[in-house]
Design a protein around this motif. Structure first.
Motif, PDB file in Angstrom:
ATOM      1  N   PRO A  75       0.783  -1.147   0.095  1.00 44.93           N
ATOM      2  CA  PRO A  75      -0.149  -0.024  -0.117  1.00 44.93           C
ATOM      3  C   PRO A  75       1.104   1.036  -0.078  1.00 44.93           C
ATOM      4  O   PRO A  75       1.844   1.207   0.632  1.00 44.93           O
ATOM      5  CB  PRO A  75      -0.863  -0.116   1.282  1.00 44.93           C
ATOM      6  CG  PRO A  75      -0.854  -1.376   1.735  1.00 44.93           C
ATOM      7  CD  PRO A  75       0.578  -2.011   1.079  1.00 44.93           C
ATOM      8  N   ASP A  76       0.397   2.415  -0.666  1.00 45.06           N
ATOM      9  CA  ASP A  76       1.161   3.496  -0.952  1.00 45.06           C
ATOM     10  C   ASP A  76       1.186   4.442   0.395  1.00 45.06           C
ATOM     11  O   ASP A  76      -0.216   4.645   0.841  1.00 45.06           O
ATOM     12  CB  ASP A  76       0.518   4.308  -2.173  1.00 45.06           C
ATOM     13  CG  ASP A  76       1.351   5.597  -2.219  1.00 45.06           C
ATOM     14  OD1 ASP A  76       2.416   5.497  -2.764  1.00 45.06           O
ATOM     15  OD2 ASP A  76       0.930   6.563  -1.940  1.00 45.06           O
ATOM     16  N   THR A  77       2.085   4.621   1.000  1.00 42.16           N
ATOM     17  CA  THR A  77       2.035   5.230   2.501  1.00 42.16           C
ATOM     18  C   THR A  77       1.336   6.584   2.280  1.00 42.16           C
ATOM     19  O   THR A  77       0.572   7.013   3.138  1.00 42.16           O
ATOM     20  CB  THR A  77       3.425   5.307   2.920  1.00 42.16           C
ATOM     21  OG1 THR A  77       3.833   4.087   3.068  1.00 42.16           O
ATOM     22  CG2 THR A  77       3.514   6.037   4.195  1.00 42.16           C
ATOM     23  N   ASP A  78       1.789   7.405   1.050  1.00 44.85           N
ATOM     24  CA  ASP A  78       1.076   8.726   1.024  1.00 44.85           C
ATOM     25  C   ASP A  78      -0.524   9.047   0.769  1.00 44.85           C
ATOM     26  O   ASP A  78      -1.258   9.264   1.736  1.00 44.85           O
ATOM     27  CB  ASP A  78       1.576   9.588   0.011  1.00 44.85           C
ATOM     28  CG  ASP A  78       3.042   9.909   0.352  1.00 44.85           C
ATOM     29  OD1 ASP A  78       3.480   9.965   1.291  1.00 44.85           O
ATOM     30  OD2 ASP A  78       3.908  10.226  -1.047  1.00 44.85           O
ATOM     31  N   ALA A  79      -1.141   7.677   0.134  1.00 43.63           N
ATOM     32  CA  ALA A  79      -2.324   7.274  -0.099  1.00 43.63           C
ATOM     33  C   ALA A  79      -3.054   7.150   1.151  1.00 43.63           C
ATOM     34  O   ALA A  79      -3.936   7.634   1.546  1.00 43.63           O
ATOM     35  CB  ALA A  79      -2.609   6.775  -1.164  1.00 43.63           C
ATOM     36  N   VAL A  80      -2.388   6.338   1.883  1.00 45.97           N
ATOM     37  CA  VAL A  80      -2.975   5.756   3.243  1.00 45.97           C
ATOM     38  C   VAL A  80      -3.171   7.071   4.126  1.00 45.97           C
ATOM     39  O   VAL A  80      -4.263   7.332   4.680  1.00 45.97           O
ATOM     40  CB  VAL A  80      -2.172   4.725   3.906  1.00 45.97           C
ATOM     41  CG1 VAL A  80      -2.652   4.345   5.145  1.00 45.97           C
ATOM     42  CG2 VAL A  80      -2.100   3.319   2.847  1.00 45.97           C
ATOM     43  N   GLU A  81      -2.097   7.841   4.301  1.00 47.33           N
ATOM     44  CA  GLU A  81      -2.007   8.881   5.378  1.00 47.33           C
ATOM     45  C   GLU A  81      -3.077   9.737   4.692  1.00 47.33           C
ATOM     46  O   GLU A  81      -3.615  10.597   5.432  1.00 47.33           O
ATOM     47  CB  GLU A  81      -0.531   9.588   5.379  1.00 47.33           C
ATOM     48  CG  GLU A  81       0.321   8.521   6.105  1.00 47.33           C
ATOM     49  CD  GLU A  81       1.701   9.061   6.116  1.00 47.33           C
ATOM     50  OE1 GLU A  81       2.124  10.188   5.392  1.00 47.33           O
ATOM     51  OE2 GLU A  81       2.459   8.500   6.888  1.00 47.33           O
ATOM     52  N   THR A  82      -3.258  10.161   3.745  1.00 49.23           N
ATOM     53  CA  THR A  82      -4.381  11.153   3.017  1.00 49.23           C
ATOM     54  C   THR A  82      -5.625  10.609   3.318  1.00 49.23           C
ATOM     55  O   THR A  82      -6.542  11.482   4.011  1.00 49.23           O
ATOM     56  CB  THR A  82      -4.035  11.148   1.384  1.00 49.23           C
ATOM     57  OG1 THR A  82      -2.983  11.640   0.965  1.00 49.23           O
ATOM     58  CG2 THR A  82      -5.272  12.077   0.929  1.00 49.23           C
ATOM     59  N   ALA A  83      -5.774   9.349   3.381  1.00 51.19           N
ATOM     60  CA  ALA A  83      -7.186   8.862   3.712  1.00 51.19           C
ATOM     61  C   ALA A  83      -7.362   8.964   5.389  1.00 51.19           C
ATOM     62  O   ALA A  83      -8.149   9.335   5.737  1.00 51.19           O
ATOM     63  CB  ALA A  83      -7.223   7.289   3.349  1.00 51.19           C
ATOM     64  N   LEU A  84      -6.194   8.913   6.102  1.00 46.89           N
ATOM     65  CA  LEU A  84      -6.378   9.177   7.520  1.00 46.89           C
ATOM     66  C   LEU A  84      -6.473  10.385   7.791  1.00 46.89           C
ATOM     67  O   LEU A  84      -7.202  10.792   8.978  1.00 46.89           O
ATOM     68  CB  LEU A  84      -5.067   8.547   8.079  1.00 46.89           C
ATOM     69  CG  LEU A  84      -4.936   6.797   8.428  1.00 46.89           C
ATOM     70  CD1 LEU A  84      -3.206   6.522   8.514  1.00 46.89           C
ATOM     71  CD2 LEU A  84      -5.893   6.383   9.333  1.00 46.89           C
ATOM     72  N   ASP A  85      -5.758  11.245   7.134  1.00 50.82           N
ATOM     73  CA  ASP A  85      -5.913  12.849   7.381  1.00 50.82           C
ATOM     74  C   ASP A  85      -7.414  12.990   7.244  1.00 50.82           C
ATOM     75  O   ASP A  85      -7.983  13.875   8.120  1.00 50.82           O
ATOM     76  CB  ASP A  85      -5.181  13.514   6.370  1.00 50.82           C
ATOM     77  CG  ASP A  85      -3.712  13.468   6.674  1.00 50.82           C
ATOM     78  OD1 ASP A  85      -3.182  13.036   7.853  1.00 50.82           O
ATOM     79  OD2 ASP A  85      -3.057  13.779   5.642  1.00 50.82           O
ATOM     80  N   LYS A  86      -7.891  12.501   6.273  1.00 49.82           N
ATOM     81  CA  LYS A  86      -9.338  13.034   5.904  1.00 49.82           C
ATOM     82  C   LYS A  86     -10.448  12.435   7.105  1.00 49.82           C
ATOM     83  O   LYS A  86     -11.293  13.035   7.578  1.00 49.82           O
ATOM     84  CB  LYS A  86      -9.914  12.567   4.673  1.00 49.82           C
ATOM     85  CG  LYS A  86     -11.338  12.764   4.332  1.00 49.82           C
ATOM     86  CD  LYS A  86     -11.692  12.381   3.030  1.00 49.82           C
ATOM     87  CE  LYS A  86     -13.054  12.518   2.518  1.00 49.82           C
ATOM     88  NZ  LYS A  86     -13.647  12.147   1.106  1.00 49.82           N
ATOM     89  N   PHE A  87     -10.352  11.071   7.497  1.00 46.06           N
ATOM     90  CA  PHE A  87     -11.098  10.432   8.351  1.00 46.06           C
ATOM     91  C   PHE A  87     -10.865  11.023   9.840  1.00 46.06           C
ATOM     92  O   PHE A  87     -11.834  11.030  10.456  1.00 46.06           O
ATOM     93  CB  PHE A  87     -10.869   8.727   8.394  1.00 46.06           C
ATOM     94  CG  PHE A  87     -11.868   8.083   9.088  1.00 46.06           C
ATOM     95  CD1 PHE A  87     -13.162   8.098   9.024  1.00 46.06           C
ATOM     96  CD2 PHE A  87     -11.120   7.601  10.465  1.00 46.06           C
ATOM     97  CE1 PHE A  87     -13.885   7.512   9.954  1.00 46.06           C
ATOM     98  CE2 PHE A  87     -11.897   6.900  11.321  1.00 46.06           C
ATOM     99  CZ  PHE A  87     -13.238   6.817  10.870  1.00 46.06           C
ATOM    100  N   LEU A  88      -9.687  11.218  10.315  1.00 47.14           N
ATOM    101  CA  LEU A  88      -9.355  11.686  11.625  1.00 47.14           C
ATOM    102  C   LEU A  88      -9.153  12.983  11.862  1.00 47.14           C
ATOM    103  O   LEU A  88      -8.754  13.518  12.600  1.00 47.14           O
ATOM    104  CB  LEU A  88      -8.134  10.997  12.122  1.00 47.14           C
ATOM    105  CG  LEU A  88      -8.371   9.469  12.293  1.00 47.14           C
ATOM    106  CD1 LEU A  88      -6.931   8.769  12.549  1.00 47.14           C
ATOM    107  CD2 LEU A  88      -9.340   8.992  13.111  1.00 47.14           C
ATOM    108  N   SER A  89      -9.700  13.971  10.589  1.00 48.40           N
ATOM    109  CA  SER A  89      -9.633  15.479  10.890  1.00 48.40           C
ATOM    110  C   SER A  89     -10.533  15.913  11.744  1.00 48.40           C
ATOM    111  O   SER A  89     -11.782  15.480  11.795  1.00 48.40           O
ATOM    112  CB  SER A  89      -9.600  16.126   9.528  1.00 48.40           C
ATOM    113  OG  SER A  89     -11.030  15.814   8.837  1.00 48.40           O
TER     114      SER A  89
END
Length: 210
Positions: free
Chosen positions: A196-210
């Motif tokens: 899994p692409d780390t940047d893509a995973v973190e983008t999803a986490l940023d959105k969900f946990l913002s």
């Protein structure tokens, strides 16, 4: 038996002399069934509830296990998260993926009891034309591995209850170049799937946990 592969004389990769080698982050075809965790904060612990002894134990959430000593999920504000991905040929095997230490939801491996959110990256399939990557094993023999771009479905669960709390969408990982370090490959097919692409995973986490 463990074989050592070298990519273009610079990278190393450890692979087990088995049908498939578990990796730190891998995905798998044949993972037809999505994880089915469920529950609520008030429910009684299920028969498959787990008391975590290390950070890796939280990967059991992706198989529907509640983590008895995880932090309760009370919303995205201040939540700490771990993410796990499964493997191509062993869809029930979930291995941790990295999160940058500067992210507010990052938790150290020793702080696993502070984690309230688990992101599960379920392998969906490979895509596109594989890239041929050449390695050299310890016997100085050349091995050609088909490196395949991958797609993962990201789902968020409450660690303490294994209840689904959100969708992270699809994470696509290209295979633009051969990895310096190849963590695993299927020895029967000589294929390896992109993690899994780390940047893509973190983008999803940023959105969900913002």
């Amino acid at each position: 038996m463990v074989a050592l592969l070298v990519l273009a004389g610079v990278g190393l990769a450890l692979v087990d002399d088995d049908e498939q080698t578990p990796s730190a982050t891998s995905g798998g075809p044949g993972a037809d069934a999505s994880p089915t965790p469920g529950g609520s904060e008030s429910q009684e612990p299920g028969d498959n509830a787990v008391t975590a002894r290390s950070d890796s134990d939280l990967g059991n959430v992706c198989e529907g296990s509640q983590i008895l000593n995880a932090a309760p999920y009370n919303g995205p504000s201040g939540a700490k998260a771990y993410t796990f991905a499964n493997s191509p040929d062993r869809p029930a095997l979930w291995s941790s993926t990295s999160i940058a230490s500067d992210k507010p939801y990052h938790a150290e491996s020793t702080d696993f009891e502070s984690v309230s959110v688990v992101g599960c990256l379920e392998f969906v399939g490979g895509q596109g034309t594989p890239r041929e990557c050449e390695y050299t094993d310890l016997g100085n023999r050349r091995v050609t591995i088909d490196y395949v771009a991958s797609r993962y479905k990201l789902t968020f669960y409450a660690a303490k209850t294994a209840e689904k709390i959100g969708d992270g969408g699809t994470v696509s990982t290209p295979a633009n170049r051969c990895p310096t370090f190849l963590s695993s490959y299927n020895k029967n097919t000589d294929k390896a799937y992109a993690s899994p692409d780390t940047d893509a995973v973190e983008t999803a986490l940023d959105k969900f946990l913002s």
